[in-house]
Motif scaffolding. Sequence first.
Motif, PDB file in Angstrom:
ATOM      1  N   UNK A   1       0.825  -1.209   0.000  1.00 37.00           N
ATOM      2  CA  UNK A   1       0.000   0.000   0.000  1.00 37.00           C
ATOM      3  C   UNK A   1       0.861   1.261   0.000  1.00 37.00           C
ATOM      4  N   UNK A   2       2.034   1.169   0.610  1.00 37.14           N
ATOM      5  CA  UNK A   2       2.832   2.355   0.906  1.00 37.14           C
ATOM      6  C   UNK A   2       4.298   2.052   0.622  1.00 37.14           C
ATOM      7  N   UNK A   3       4.858   2.510  -0.483  1.00 40.95           N
ATOM      8  CA  UNK A   3       6.267   2.196  -0.774  1.00 40.95           C
ATOM      9  C   UNK A   3       7.230   2.577   0.336  1.00 40.95           C
ATOM     10  N   UNK A   4       6.867   3.531   1.192  1.00 40.26           N
ATOM     11  CA  UNK A   4       7.729   3.867   2.318  1.00 40.26           C
ATOM     12  C   UNK A   4       7.938   2.682   3.251  1.00 40.26           C
ATOM     13  N   UNK A   5       7.063   1.668   3.155  1.00 42.26           N
ATOM     14  CA  UNK A   5       7.180   0.494   4.027  1.00 42.26           C
ATOM     15  C   UNK A   5       8.025  -0.619   3.412  1.00 42.26           C
ATOM     16  N   UNK A   6       8.519  -0.415   2.198  1.00 40.65           N
ATOM     17  CA  UNK A   6       9.332  -1.459   1.568  1.00 40.65           C
ATOM     18  C   UNK A   6      10.540  -1.858   2.432  1.00 40.65           C
ATOM     19  N   UNK A   7      11.285  -0.902   3.016  1.00 35.40           N
ATOM     20  CA  UNK A   7      12.436  -1.319   3.820  1.00 35.40           C
ATOM     21  C   UNK A   7      12.051  -2.214   4.991  1.00 35.40           C
ATOM     22  N   UNK A   8      10.947  -1.905   5.668  1.00 29.52           N
ATOM     23  CA  UNK A   8      10.530  -2.726   6.808  1.00 29.52           C
ATOM     24  C   UNK A   8      10.184  -4.134   6.360  1.00 29.52           C
ATOM     25  N   UNK A   9       9.519  -4.257   5.216  1.00 35.72           N
ATOM     26  CA  UNK A   9       9.193  -5.587   4.703  1.00 35.72           C
ATOM     27  C   UNK A   9      10.467  -6.355   4.372  1.00 35.72           C
ATOM     28  N   UNK A  10      11.417  -5.699   3.722  1.00 34.10           N
ATOM     29  CA  UNK A  10      12.665  -6.371   3.371  1.00 34.10           C
ATOM     30  C   UNK A  10      13.403  -6.842   4.618  1.00 34.10           C
ATOM     31  N   UNK A  11      13.414  -6.033   5.666  1.00 34.84           N
ATOM     32  CA  UNK A  11      14.102  -6.422   6.894  1.00 34.84           C
ATOM     33  C   UNK A  11      13.404  -7.591   7.573  1.00 34.84           C
ATOM     34  N   UNK A  12      12.081  -7.611   7.504  1.00 38.33           N
ATOM     35  CA  UNK A  12      11.361  -8.755   8.068  1.00 38.33           C
ATOM     36  C   UNK A  12      11.689 -10.028   7.297  1.00 38.33           C
ATOM     37  N   UNK A  13      11.706  -9.930   5.985  1.00 39.15           N
ATOM     38  CA  UNK A  13      12.043 -11.097   5.162  1.00 39.15           C
ATOM     39  C   UNK A  13      13.442 -11.598   5.500  1.00 39.15           C
ATOM     40  N   UNK A  14      14.401 -10.680   5.641  1.00 35.62           N
ATOM     41  CA  UNK A  14      15.760 -11.089   5.948  1.00 35.62           C
ATOM     42  C   UNK A  14      15.832 -11.739   7.335  1.00 35.62           C
ATOM     43  N   UNK A  15      15.168 -11.123   8.329  1.00 34.38           N
ATOM     44  CA  UNK A  15      15.189 -11.683   9.681  1.00 34.38           C
ATOM     45  C   UNK A  15      14.533 -13.061   9.715  1.00 34.38           C
ATOM     46  N   UNK A  16      13.372 -13.174   9.073  1.00 35.61           N
ATOM     47  CA  UNK A  16      12.649 -14.446   9.090  1.00 35.61           C
ATOM     48  C   UNK A  16      13.455 -15.544   8.416  1.00 35.61           C
ATOM     49  N   UNK A  17      14.221 -15.171   7.400  1.00 38.84           N
ATOM     50  CA  UNK A  17      15.070 -16.155   6.743  1.00 38.84           C
ATOM     51  C   UNK A  17      16.112 -16.740   7.673  1.00 38.84           C
ATOM     52  N   UNK A  18      16.459 -15.992   8.725  1.00 39.76           N
ATOM     53  CA  UNK A  18      17.417 -16.461   9.725  1.00 39.76           C
ATOM     54  C   UNK A  18      16.724 -17.058  10.946  1.00 39.76           C
ATOM     55  N   UNK A  19      15.386 -17.148  10.892  1.00 38.00           N
ATOM     56  CA  UNK A  19      14.647 -17.655  12.037  1.00 38.00           C
ATOM     57  C   UNK A  19      14.480 -16.648  13.150  1.00 38.00           C
ATOM     58  N   UNK A  20      14.575 -15.351  12.809  1.00 33.80           N
ATOM     59  CA  UNK A  20      14.478 -14.290  13.805  1.00 33.80           C
ATOM     60  C   UNK A  20      13.227 -13.452  13.566  1.00 33.80           C
ATOM     61  N   UNK A  21      12.870 -12.631  14.558  1.00 33.09           N
ATOM     62  CA  UNK A  21      11.731 -11.721  14.429  1.00 33.09           C
ATOM     63  C   UNK A  21      12.109 -10.382  15.050  1.00 33.09           C
ATOM     64  N   UNK A  22      11.514  -9.297  14.576  1.00 30.39           N
ATOM     65  CA  UNK A  22      11.723  -7.993  15.211  1.00 30.39           C
ATOM     66  C   UNK A  22      10.903  -7.909  16.500  1.00 30.39           C
ATOM     67  N   UNK A  23      11.007  -6.818  17.246  1.00 32.65           N
ATOM     68  CA  UNK A  23      10.135  -6.649  18.420  1.00 32.65           C
ATOM     69  C   UNK A  23       8.665  -6.757  18.020  1.00 32.65           C
ATOM     70  N   UNK A  24       7.864  -7.286  18.920  1.00 28.02           N
ATOM     71  CA  UNK A  24       6.440  -7.475  18.622  1.00 28.02           C
ATOM     72  C   UNK A  24       5.775  -6.130  18.351  1.00 28.02           C
ATOM     73  N   UNK A  25       4.891  -6.067  17.354  1.00 35.71           N
ATOM     74  CA  UNK A  25       4.187  -4.807  17.069  1.00 35.71           C
ATOM     75  C   UNK A  25       3.245  -4.444  18.195  1.00 35.71           C
ATOM     76  N   UNK A  26       3.036  -3.156  18.359  1.00 34.77           N
ATOM     77  CA  UNK A  26       2.093  -2.660  19.359  1.00 34.77           C
ATOM     78  C   UNK A  26       0.675  -3.061  18.954  1.00 34.77           C
ATOM     79  N   UNK A  27      -0.094  -3.657  19.841  1.00 39.67           N
ATOM     80  CA  UNK A  27      -1.450  -4.063  19.461  1.00 39.67           C
ATOM     81  C   UNK A  27      -2.361  -2.852  19.288  1.00 39.67           C
ATOM     82  N   UNK A  28      -3.286  -2.962  18.379  1.00 42.83           N
ATOM     83  CA  UNK A  28      -4.273  -1.905  18.184  1.00 42.83           C
ATOM     84  C   UNK A  28      -5.260  -1.899  19.347  1.00 42.83           C
ATOM     85  N   UNK A  29      -5.816  -0.743  19.690  1.00 40.71           N
ATOM     86  CA  UNK A  29      -6.844  -0.701  20.728  1.00 40.71           C
ATOM     87  C   UNK A  29      -8.004  -1.618  20.357  1.00 40.71           C
TER      88      UNK A  29
END
Length: 525
Positions: free
Chosen positions: A354-382
């Motif tokens: 939806x938002x090309x500004x989010x491409x870097x975050x997606x790429x970092x998630x893909x790279x982390x997941x490929x190593x079996x890692x995850x970033x900090x958990x996202x803040x839950x919505x109200x």
Amino acid sequence: MMKTKRKTALLGASGVLLGLTLPVAVTAAAAVTAAPAATAASATRDAPAATADLHTSLASHTPLTWGPCEGSGLDPRQKCATVHVPLDYADPGSARIGIAVSRIPAERPAVRRGSLLMIAGGPGGGSLDEISGKGQRLPQAVRDAYDLVGFDPRGVGRSSPVSCGLDRADLAQTRFWPWPAADGSVDENMATARRTAAACERDGGDLIRHISTANNARDIDRVRAALGERKLSAWGVSYGAYAGAVHNELFPHRTDRLVLDSNPDATGARSGGQFARGAWAAFETGVEDTFPAFAEWASAPGNPDRLADTAAGVRALFLRLAARLDREPVPWPGADPAELNGNVLRQTMVYALYEPDEFPALARLIRAAGKGEVPPAPEPAPEALLQNGLAVAVATFCNDGDWPTEAAVYEEGVARSRAAYPLTAGMPRNATACAAWPTHPQSAPVRITDRGPSTVLLVQNERDPATPLSGARAVRAALGQRAVMVTVDATGHDAYLGNGNACGDHAVTRYLVTGHRPAGDKYCR
């Protein structure tokens, strides 16, 4: 859709539905007390303008009482009021519900043209406070000429909010978005559909049966009348573009200048004339249209978040990783769900497109997941925000269309979709809560036609994951001489003042300010 920084499932708390960032201003949801459900439809397919205008003639023209708006960080000029509309337009004497409306006056009264209504996306979002945010990014000449008007549609936020009281687990986006099991099974989706539909029937009150796009359009015309405007200009985005098109069809002589931005296929061409089912199906082509832009970016030399040497390599990497996470999810403490599985990755990918500004975050998630890692958990919505937004979204989709109830229909659709569109893994053809919805639509969907004044400017990004270009072209064809379309060589959802380009923005601004559209359909490279 708002250009304000959109938070993905990976990055934060905003709940994204079909092209929608739910407004943070949504208050605690509560069911409205109202009259029994309608027994007859208030409009039929191809309802003539005279019939639609009859409904408007019943509206009160008592001047609105403007007062302070709830919330913080608002423009001090923003004032709020309530427009009372029938719960059931088939019964004008039925109980009334309140539609919350906001307004910031035109900045140059000497050149004021009228009111510009902002129609938010979703379904499930409102524009009540958008006039203090997104609206203030409108060019000065637009703000000089128009009162900026926002509203929360029926059931949303401060307009008689509804809730289905769903269990927390059923609020997860990978439940609302109908991702099938890793093997393509739809059994769990059908079970979720039954739970959700039963909860909405139990806790949604009478209003939830009267939430539909046609009723939103009728409410818009009541807002127009209450504002004292003979005609209303509007800027509708995503689902808001569809609601604006339906209003224009029911009330063709009440529209001044209409901008339809990021257009879903209002003709329902992909689903036998059923807009609601087609809105989901569109993600097949929308994601396939848009993912190559991410893949090209993620394979560019010098990109610190580069994933592969070629765009084809990025696609292959993503598909392999999603399949591996289907088999071997990575625990994700504090997340909801508490694991990174294939569908969570796919959902995050859809949001990022939806938002090309989010491409870097997606790429970092893909790279982390490929190593079996995850970033900090996202803040839950109200939870109140999710309960309200999901209830309105479900009610709108289910009341707008007639959906199959047999699991076999969805099994077949998912199988075909998985084979042809692997990025979305069958989700766009799967069962939503509408597969178990207890009531049928009260009227046929409003058909978009070429009959009426020529007042429409469509603006559409060429690569849009939620509302693909093919759908906008179908709307353009249906409107005929009523419309001109500007296609923008850009990636992402929201074209005007969002993810489009200067050429497209100029065309829209020029139309709003001067009334001049391009002489014919235009391509903005």
